[in-house]
Design an enzyme around this catalytic site. Sequence first.
Site, PDB file in Angstrom:
ATOM      1  CD  GLU A 277      -9.097  -3.604  -3.604  1.00  0.00           C
ATOM      2  OE1 GLU A 277     -10.003  -4.030  -3.062  1.00  0.00           O
ATOM      3  OE2 GLU A 277      -9.346  -3.179  -5.058  1.00  0.00           O
TER       4      GLU A 277
ATOM      5  CG  HIS B 169      -2.241   1.025   1.025  1.00  0.00           C
ATOM      6  ND1 HIS B 169      -2.021   2.389   1.143  1.00  0.00           N
ATOM      7  CD2 HIS B 169      -3.370   0.643   0.688  1.00  0.00           C
ATOM      8  CE1 HIS B 169      -3.187   2.856   1.204  1.00  0.00           C
ATOM      9  NE2 HIS B 169      -3.899   2.021   0.459  1.00  0.00           N
TER      10      HIS B 169
HETATM   11  N1  ACO Z   1       4.226  -7.592  -4.481  1.00  0.00           N
HETATM   12  C1  ACO Z   1       5.375  -7.623  -4.656  1.00  0.00           C
HETATM   13  N2  ACO Z   1       6.386  -6.478  -4.545  1.00  0.00           N
HETATM   14  C2  ACO Z   1       5.694  -5.371  -4.143  1.00  0.00           C
HETATM   15  C3  ACO Z   1       4.197  -5.122  -4.060  1.00  0.00           C
HETATM   16  C4  ACO Z   1       3.268  -6.319  -4.257  1.00  0.00           C
HETATM   17  N3  ACO Z   1       2.193  -6.237  -4.141  1.00  0.00           N
HETATM   18  N4  ACO Z   1       4.080  -3.881  -3.738  1.00  0.00           N
HETATM   19  C5  ACO Z   1       5.089  -3.168  -3.574  1.00  0.00           C
HETATM   20  N5  ACO Z   1       6.231  -4.128  -4.109  1.00  0.00           N
HETATM   21  C6  ACO Z   1       7.494  -3.682  -4.104  1.00  0.00           C
HETATM   22  C7  ACO Z   1       7.904  -3.116  -5.374  1.00  0.00           C
HETATM   23  O1  ACO Z   1       8.139  -3.842  -6.523  1.00  0.00           O
HETATM   24  C8  ACO Z   1       8.744  -2.055  -5.086  1.00  0.00           C
HETATM   25  O2  ACO Z   1      10.201  -2.950  -5.016  1.00  0.00           O
HETATM   26  P1  ACO Z   1      11.505  -2.282  -5.096  1.00  0.00           P
HETATM   27  O3  ACO Z   1      11.774  -1.299  -4.374  1.00  0.00           O
HETATM   28  O4  ACO Z   1      12.457  -3.396  -5.281  1.00  0.00           O
HETATM   29  O5  ACO Z   1      11.320  -1.800  -6.686  1.00  0.00           O
HETATM   30  C9  ACO Z   1       8.610  -2.059  -3.658  1.00  0.00           C
HETATM   31  O6  ACO Z   1       7.824  -2.783  -3.082  1.00  0.00           O
HETATM   32  C10 ACO Z   1       7.891  -0.455  -3.329  1.00  0.00           C
HETATM   33  O7  ACO Z   1       7.036  -0.294  -4.152  1.00  0.00           O
HETATM   34  P2  ACO Z   1       6.357   0.928  -4.732  1.00  0.00           P
HETATM   35  O8  ACO Z   1       5.905   0.958  -6.281  1.00  0.00           O
HETATM   36  O9  ACO Z   1       7.176   2.056  -4.359  1.00  0.00           O
HETATM   37  O10 ACO Z   1       4.932   0.833  -3.772  1.00  0.00           O
HETATM   38  P3  ACO Z   1       3.829   1.851  -4.047  1.00  0.00           P
HETATM   39  O11 ACO Z   1       3.532   2.753  -2.565  1.00  0.00           O
HETATM   40  O12 ACO Z   1       3.894   2.927  -5.119  1.00  0.00           O
HETATM   41  O13 ACO Z   1       2.720   1.007  -4.313  1.00  0.00           O
HETATM   42  C11 ACO Z   1       0.784  -0.377  -4.625  1.00  0.00           C
HETATM   43  C12 ACO Z   1       1.512   0.782  -3.664  1.00  0.00           C
HETATM   44  C13 ACO Z   1       0.579   0.024  -6.024  1.00  0.00           C
HETATM   45  C14 ACO Z   1      -0.600  -0.823  -3.756  1.00  0.00           C
HETATM   46  C15 ACO Z   1       1.749  -1.514  -4.478  1.00  0.00           C
HETATM   47  O14 ACO Z   1       1.993  -2.302  -3.264  1.00  0.00           O
HETATM   48  C16 ACO Z   1       0.875  -2.856  -5.616  1.00  0.00           C
HETATM   49  O15 ACO Z   1       1.208  -2.744  -6.788  1.00  0.00           O
HETATM   50  N6  ACO Z   1       0.266  -3.753  -4.849  1.00  0.00           N
HETATM   51  C17 ACO Z   1      -0.529  -4.747  -5.857  1.00  0.00           C
HETATM   52  C18 ACO Z   1      -1.696  -4.317  -6.149  1.00  0.00           C
HETATM   53  C19 ACO Z   1      -2.702  -4.160  -5.227  1.00  0.00           C
HETATM   54  O16 ACO Z   1      -2.977  -4.914  -4.369  1.00  0.00           O
HETATM   55  N7  ACO Z   1      -3.778  -2.871  -5.414  1.00  0.00           N
HETATM   56  C20 ACO Z   1      -4.660  -2.942  -4.335  1.00  0.00           C
HETATM   57  C21 ACO Z   1      -4.264  -1.593  -3.469  1.00  0.00           C
HETATM   58  S1  ACO Z   1      -5.492  -1.065  -2.362  1.00  0.00           S
HETATM   59  C22 ACO Z   1      -6.590  -0.231  -3.260  1.00  0.00           C
HETATM   60  O17 ACO Z   1      -6.177   0.496  -3.913  1.00  0.00           O
HETATM   61  C23 ACO Z   1      -8.166  -0.376  -2.842  1.00  0.00           C
END
Ligand code: ACO
Length: 362
Positions: free
Chosen positions: A308, A253
């Site tokens: 989710e 998140h």
């Molecule tokens: N699985 C694996 N790795 C992840 C995940 C995940 N679900 N989420 C983040 N990461 C990793 C990224 O790859 C990144 O790794 P790196 O630093 O080695 O490149 C690190 O964690 C940080 O990620 P960011 O992209 O900076 O995190 P951000 O705050 O932008 O992402 C998000 C938040 C978009 C929700 C992300 O966690 C994600 O894509 N989750 C999966 C999709 C999801 O569950 N969406 C629903 C969100 S809840 C809602 O909107 C109602």
Amino acid sequence: MNINVTKSQIGLDGVPAAETVLSHVDGERGELIIAGQNVADLAGKASFEGVSARLWAGASGKALSEANVRASLGAARERAFARLPDLLPATRGMSVVDGFRAGIAGLRGENGLEDEATIVGAFPVIAGALVQRTRGNDPIAPEPNVSHAADTLRMLLGRKPEPREVAALDTYFVTVCDHGMNASTFTARVIASTQADLFAAVTGGYCALTGPLHGGAPEPVLEMLDAIGTRERIKPWVDDALARGERLMGFGHRVYRVRDPRADVLKAAIERLEASGADLPFASEVEVYIREALRRKNPARPLETNVEFFTAILLDALEIPRQAFTPVFAAARAAGWTAHAKEQQRTGRLIRPSSSYVGVMP
Ligand code: ACO
């Protein structure tokens, strides 16, 4: 001259874009306050109509009761059903997710009636009609005197829902009806800040919601659980997916650094639902292993379960078809979008950030 911007600045991490009385997310403590109360104290206790009344009263400054909202939503569902012959042709040949976008884009204010209720009342009517169409059925007419959650389930499932099912959907609606400055709410506020109307704002909000990084995640969560299939495959499947650099849906998140409080609220709702089709023990085992694997992979970046993951299991247990998950999420979140759009309009202030030009100079 170029100004260097960081990844977090580009993503506007932690940048306040508005003042709001509607909801507050504390990502360090794992707290969500909606209209002055913690989500855990609202879910399962307050109704969607009651929380919508508080949100809309907060945004407009006008007093509203749960009974007012219940009556307005019932009437709005009936008006939306009467408009389906105008709205559905624009959705012809489209999936439920896309058809919903086209359907809600055709909504308009009617006779000076409150736009918030017109929108929130119409959403499940359109979603229900699109789901029935996938089964070759005609839309099911709403019943204005039952609760919004009960009627939503009727129109989606094509049968009278049981009280425990209604309670579960109502809990879900309350849990996800608003959530600070998330991407879809921000979109709705940007649109409203131009003084465009609430119909434009929610259509834009829905478009932002459909992406898998936001409200499009629950369907892929179920696909992941299906692909894992058995307990023995949890570890190899998850390890392989992470080794390929994939993101696991339902985890991580932007704001929460601890567990999303909505995850536990929804998990408890699934337990109370006691649905025969929900394999909660298997999903919980997958959840435990994914959290462990994410911690191992990236110890410096806490990645916890988000709303989710359990949304997918709850909506599936309610027999709502997967392709309707995002429109059903929108049906709840529209209460928040409309409140935020109105709150934004009242400020009179255009939202207009800047960008850092990295292109060629003349
Ligand atoms: N699985 C694996 N790795 C992840 C995940 C995940 N679900 N989420 C983040 N990461 C990793 C990224 O790859 C990144 O790794 P790196 O630093 O080695 O490149 C690190 O964690 C940080 O990620 P960011 O992209 O900076 O995190 P951000 O705050 O932008 O992402 C998000 C938040 C978009 C929700 C992300 O966690 C994600 O894509 N989750 C999966 C999709 C999801 O569950 N969406 C629903 C969100 S809840 C809602 O909107 C109602």
